[in-house]
Design a protein around this motif. Structure first.
Motif, mmCIF file in Angstrom:
data_model
loop_
_atom_site.group_PDB
_atom_site.id
_atom_site.type_symbol
_atom_site.label_atom_id
_atom_site.label_comp_id
_atom_site.label_asym_id
_atom_site.label_seq_id
_atom_site.Cartn_x
_atom_site.Cartn_y
_atom_site.Cartn_z
ATOM 1 N N UNK A 1 0.621 -1.206 -0.282
ATOM 2 C CA UNK A 1 0.144 -0.010 -0.038
ATOM 3 C C UNK A 1 0.718 0.819 0.259
ATOM 4 N N UNK A 2 0.898 2.253 -1.039
ATOM 5 C CA UNK A 2 1.833 3.344 -0.616
ATOM 6 C C UNK A 2 -0.018 4.404 -1.921
ATOM 7 N N UNK A 3 0.651 5.828 -0.984
ATOM 8 C CA UNK A 3 -0.932 6.675 -1.817
ATOM 9 C C UNK A 3 -0.289 7.789 -2.708
ATOM 10 N N UNK A 4 -0.605 8.009 -3.109
ATOM 11 C CA UNK A 4 -0.595 8.895 -4.781
ATOM 12 C C UNK A 4 0.458 10.093 -4.331
ATOM 13 N N UNK B 1 -5.670 8.299 -2.701
ATOM 14 C CA UNK B 1 -5.598 9.604 -3.241
ATOM 15 C C UNK B 1 -5.351 10.228 -2.445
ATOM 16 N N UNK B 2 -5.238 11.253 -2.523
ATOM 17 C CA UNK B 2 -4.953 12.596 -1.792
ATOM 18 C C UNK B 2 -3.218 12.998 -1.401
ATOM 19 N N UNK B 3 -2.247 12.191 -1.688
ATOM 20 C CA UNK B 3 -0.694 12.799 -1.222
ATOM 21 C C UNK B 3 -0.545 12.072 0.012
ATOM 22 N N UNK C 1 -2.866 4.652 5.338
ATOM 23 C CA UNK C 1 -2.199 3.309 4.767
ATOM 24 C C UNK C 1 -2.356 2.574 5.885
ATOM 25 N N UNK C 2 -2.602 2.609 6.957
ATOM 26 C CA UNK C 2 -2.625 1.818 8.469
ATOM 27 C C UNK C 2 -4.106 1.130 8.258
ATOM 28 N N UNK D 1 -7.661 11.604 -10.287
ATOM 29 C CA UNK D 1 -7.396 10.503 -9.608
ATOM 30 C C UNK D 1 -6.082 10.816 -8.543
ATOM 31 N N UNK D 2 -5.760 12.025 -8.680
ATOM 32 C CA UNK D 2 -4.566 12.784 -8.117
ATOM 33 C C UNK D 2 -6.124 13.605 -6.066
#
Lengths: 386, 150
Positions: free
Chosen positions: A50-53, A78-80, A87-88, A130-131
């Motif tokens: 899992x990561x984020x944008x 999404x959301x930087x 993620x948690x 998407x961001x």
């Protein structure tokens, strides 16, 4: 079968610098391997990622580096940075649902040497769908092209309503740099500042943000490894339970360009996160011994302290001025120095500090920690001792 | 040697307006109607044909009643300042002097990020009444900005 519980069993990081001298994929691989080693889990057994944008390292590329045998799940939220703590939440859900055994969360960035978030962008692709940042399109022709300008616009109504000044923000910055000054991993290790230093630092956005109200631009990477509580008890580190975790994206709330919701003096996403998190865990603000709060810019911390109920609306300035966020106060926050003092790894390094506080291994260790709140504004988690 | 466009103008020449340096908007398909109208110096918005609610940023569906019946209507162009800043560093791209960037709350209830022009930054006040006017951008476009209400 009773529901499983998720636990953080490994944290790993590269050094934090202004020029890593290697690719983001390498940074990602290094921090992921370090988190696995910390836990005593083989990277090959990772089955969720899992990561984020706004992360350039590719899931499959990283899995290939690590020798992951069979990846069962990936997601990119999404959301930087606002999604850092989400993620948690997603990892917890995967463990609870028996979908994965070993979930890797990571963030790798050469955000100082390769590209700079704080400067006017030369590539507008980040503003597309998407961001989670589509509303930024509406700022560009008007000279608001940096995170500082958006945060400034979002922060000023709060200042106006509660009589908060930039000097009030300075006290937060001074405290975080005090923590960073005793943290050897921090970029600003042994470099504390005074309130005068803050007030003499140049304006970034008048009258909201000076240079020392802004997070750094950093190169580096951080990873967190999550598994089940049951398994965690057999691993190398004291398990850190994810007691609760959640996300909240209320209507008309935008990441950083947050000026479309009803009351501009509050952060509805942080209030929503707080409400769900306290309901989920049965906890209240007084049950936290420390908090790790996303500090891209000073006003964000003030508004989150209020949203999570650590003080009343408009009173964060008094809470901070009276020393409550210092190591001996009611609620030490960002004890690693925060994104301002340690490094800006998009909130991931702040969550790692939450883990260290629960383990009892932080350099600025708070006494008798049982529960720590971690918040990235649009998401949060409560980390707890076993 | 002097380049032709740097030659001194004849004393009786009409001074030409400086070439606009403001960035043109990035136009997405869902917002094309808005920027096209701006080029004609019209300030328009979306209103739901079913429930009458205004919305911004542009979207194909009404968030209140989920109707697709969308009307493009002229907005009053009147509003008030609810946030305002002066970007200092990095310098705002396309501006010789730091602009006043503001969030304008429109009479119709939606908010719009823009500039406040024709008044010093220090003189702007919370909830100050403003009205729309237009400024040129690079590429022959125009964008709505706001000045103190007459």
């Amino acid at each position: 079968m009773t529901q499983r519980q998720a636990a953080i069993v490994g944290i790993g990081a590269t050094e934090f610098s202004k020029e890593s001298g290697r690719t983001e994929l390498q940074l990602a691989a290094e921090c992921a391997k370090a988190a696995c080693d910390d836990a005593g889990i083989s990277p090959k057994d990772i089955d969720g990622m899992i990561t984020f944008t706004i992360d350039n390292s590719d899931e499959i590329g990283l899995a290939r580096c690590l020798g992951v045998k069979d990846l069962a799940y990936t997601s990119r939220i999404p959301g930087g940075g606002a999604a850092a703590a989400a993620t948690l939440y997603h990892a917890m859900a995967l463990i609870d649902a028996n979908v994965c055994e070993n979930v890797l969360i990571w963030r790798a960035m050469n955000e100082r040497s390769q590209y700079r978030f704080g400067q006017t962008p030369t590539n507008m692709s980040g503003y597309t769908a998407g961001h989670g940042t589509g509303s930024l399109l509406w700022c560009i022709p008007f000279g608001a092209m940096t995170p500082g300008t958006w945060a400034g616009l979002a922060g000023r109504p709060y200042m106006e309503k509660y009589g908060v000044t930039n000097r009030d923000f300075g006290l937060l910055s001074v405290q975080q740099r005090k923590y960073a000054s005793t943290n050897p991993k921090a970029w600003f290790y042994e470099k504390p500042i005074t309130l005068d230093d803050h007030q003499n630092s140049r304006w970034i956005v008048e009258p909201v943000l000076r240079l020392l109200d802004c997070c750094q631009e950093s190169d580096g990477a951080v990873a967190i490894l999550v598994t089940s509580m049951e398994r965690a008890r057999d691993l190398k580190q004291p398990p850190v339970r994810i007691l609760g975790a959640t996300q909240s994206i209320p209507r008309n709330v935008e990441v950083i360009a947050n000026f479309y919701h009803d009351d501009l003096a509050v952060m509805p996403e942080a209030e929503g996160t707080a409400k769900r998190l306290y309901k989920q865990t049965g906890m209240k603000p007084g049950d936290m011994q420390a908090a790790m709060i996303y500090d891209a810019f000073s006003p964000h911390v003030f508004m989150q302290l209020e949203a999570f109920g650590f003080c009343k609306r408009g009173e964060a300035k008094d809470f901070i001025a009276s020393g409550e966020i210092d190591i001996g106060g009611k609620l030490p926050i960002n004890t690693h120095g925060g994104l301002m003092g340690e490094a800006y790894i998009h909130g991931m390094n702040t969550m790692a500090e939450g883990v260290r506080q629960v383990r009892g291994s932080a350099v600025n260790q708070v006494r008798n920690v049982r529960n720590v709140l971690v918040s990235s504004g649009m998401a949060g988690a409560i980390l707890a001792r076993d | 040697m002097t380049a032709p466009n740097e030659a001194a103008p004849a004393p009786d020449a009409v001074p030409t307006a400086a070439k606009p340096t403001r960035l043109a908007p990035i136009v997405t398909l869902d917002a094309k109607f808005f920027w096209d109208a701006s080029d004609r110096e019209e300030f328009v918005g979306q209103q739901c044909g079913a429930c009458g609610k205004f919305r911004f940023p542009p979207a194909p569906m009404c968030a209140h009643c989920n109707s697709l019946d969308t009307r493009i209507v002229q907005l009053s162009g009147r509003g008030k300042v609810v946030s305002w800043i002066k970007p200092i560093h990095p310098p705002a791209f396309g501006f010789k002097e730091p602009p006043t960037v503001a969030v304008i709350e429109l009479e119709e209830g939606t908010r719009f990020v823009s500039n406040v022009v024709g008044i010093a930054f220090e003189a702007v006040t919370m909830n100050m009444a403003v009205e729309v006017c237009f400024e040129a951008t690079m590429g022959n476009h125009k964008v709505p900005v706001f000045r103190p209400a007459q």
